[in-house]
Design a protein around this motif. Structure first.
Motif, PDB file in Angstrom:
ATOM      1  N   MET A  35     -92.071 103.476  70.657  1.00 26.99           N
ATOM      2  CA  MET A  35     -93.031 104.591  70.716  1.00 26.99           C
ATOM      3  C   MET A  35     -92.434 105.767  71.494  1.00 26.99           C
ATOM      4  SD  MET A  35     -96.798 102.748  71.199  1.00 26.99           S
ATOM      5  CE  MET A  35     -96.936 103.505  72.756  1.00 26.99           C
ATOM      6  N   ILE A  36     -91.797 105.491  72.612  1.00 26.74           N
ATOM      7  CA  ILE A  36     -91.175 106.544  73.419  1.00 26.74           C
ATOM      8  C   ILE A  36     -90.058 107.221  72.633  1.00 26.74           C
ATOM      9  CG2 ILE A  36     -89.819 106.994  75.513  1.00 26.74           C
ATOM     10  CD1 ILE A  36     -92.809 106.498  76.006  1.00 26.74           C
ATOM     11  N   ASP A  37     -89.252 106.442  71.938  1.00 27.62           N
ATOM     12  CA  ASP A  37     -88.165 107.012  71.140  1.00 27.62           C
ATOM     13  C   ASP A  37     -88.706 107.912  70.032  1.00 27.62           C
ATOM     14  OD1 ASP A  37     -86.277 105.807  72.707  1.00 27.62           O
ATOM     15  OD2 ASP A  37     -85.961 104.096  71.345  1.00 27.62           O
ATOM     16  N   ALA A  38     -89.834 107.538  69.427  1.00 22.69           N
ATOM     17  CA  ALA A  38     -90.446 108.364  68.388  1.00 22.69           C
ATOM     18  C   ALA A  38     -90.946 109.681  68.973  1.00 22.69           C
ATOM     19  CB  ALA A  38     -91.590 107.607  67.722  1.00 22.69           C
ATOM     20  N   VAL A  39     -91.552 109.633  70.149  1.00 28.84           N
ATOM     21  CA  VAL A  39     -92.034 110.860  70.798  1.00 28.84           C
ATOM     22  C   VAL A  39     -90.862 111.761  71.170  1.00 28.84           C
ATOM     23  CG1 VAL A  39     -93.203 111.770  72.847  1.00 28.84           C
ATOM     24  CG2 VAL A  39     -94.170 109.826  71.634  1.00 28.84           C
ATOM     25  N   GLY A  43     -87.865 116.430  71.276  1.00 28.86           N
ATOM     26  CA  GLY A  43     -86.539 116.977  71.526  1.00 28.86           C
ATOM     27  C   GLY A  43     -85.877 116.445  72.776  1.00 28.86           C
ATOM     28  N   SER A  44     -86.333 116.847  73.932  1.00 27.97           N
ATOM     29  CA  SER A  44     -85.636 116.525  75.175  1.00 27.97           C
ATOM     30  C   SER A  44     -86.412 115.483  75.989  1.00 27.97           C
ATOM     31  CB  SER A  44     -85.480 117.796  76.005  1.00 27.97           C
ATOM     32  OG  SER A  44     -85.021 117.493  77.288  1.00 27.97           O
ATOM     33  N   ALA A  45     -85.737 114.387  76.298  1.00 23.84           N
ATOM     34  CA  ALA A  45     -86.371 113.346  77.113  1.00 23.84           C
ATOM     35  C   ALA A  45     -86.583 113.839  78.539  1.00 23.84           C
ATOM     36  CB  ALA A  45     -85.529 112.081  77.105  1.00 23.84           C
ATOM     37  N   ALA A  46     -85.647 114.636  79.062  1.00 29.49           N
ATOM     38  CA  ALA A  46     -85.776 115.153  80.425  1.00 29.49           C
ATOM     39  C   ALA A  46     -86.993 116.069  80.539  1.00 29.49           C
ATOM     40  CB  ALA A  46     -84.510 115.905  80.821  1.00 29.49           C
TER      41      ALA A  46
END
Length: 128
Positions: free
Chosen positions: A10-14, A19-22
């Protein structure tokens, strides 16, 4: 599928959509902070809201650690923690500083008590 892999997917899809995880760490930290303030109906600078953000971030990092044990690094964890906690902690610190300053200002004000005219030795304005 276990909960750790479901959470990570789920986190990877968001992250793929946003765009940016940071940058997501910053935004999600603030969103959790503001949502907690609204739910508990507390003032800005609430330590309760900061504690909820801290708990959410620690939970997120625990999930990252459980999911990616070989690739997991302290550098990423510290970076994620700082990005998530920076603005909620800053708002809480400024709120605490302003409240402390306000309390000192209120305590320094002279107390205006009702003083009787006899005690102040000022003749009354109107006599009968």
């Amino acid at each position: 599928m276990d909960i750790v892999h479901l959470y990570k997917s789920m986190i990877d899809a968001v992250v793929a959509m946003a765009g940016s995880a940071a940058l997501l760490h910053v935004h999600v930290g603030m969103a959790i902070y503001l949502a907690t303030l609204m739910v508990v109906r507390n003032r800005r600078g609430s330590t309760i809201a900061l504690q909820v953000v801290l708990a959410a971030e620690l939970g997120n990092e625990a999930m990252d650690w459980l999911e990616g044990a070989p690739q997991w690094t302290w550098g990423d964890t510290i970076s994620d923690f700082i990005l998530t906690m920076l603005w909620p902690a800053a708002i809480t610190a400024v709120g605490a500083w302003r409240r402390r300053r306000w309390r000192k200002a209120v305590a320094a004000e002279p107390r205006i008590a009702a003083i009787s005219s006899a005690a102040s030795r000022v003749p009354p304005i109107a006599t009968t």
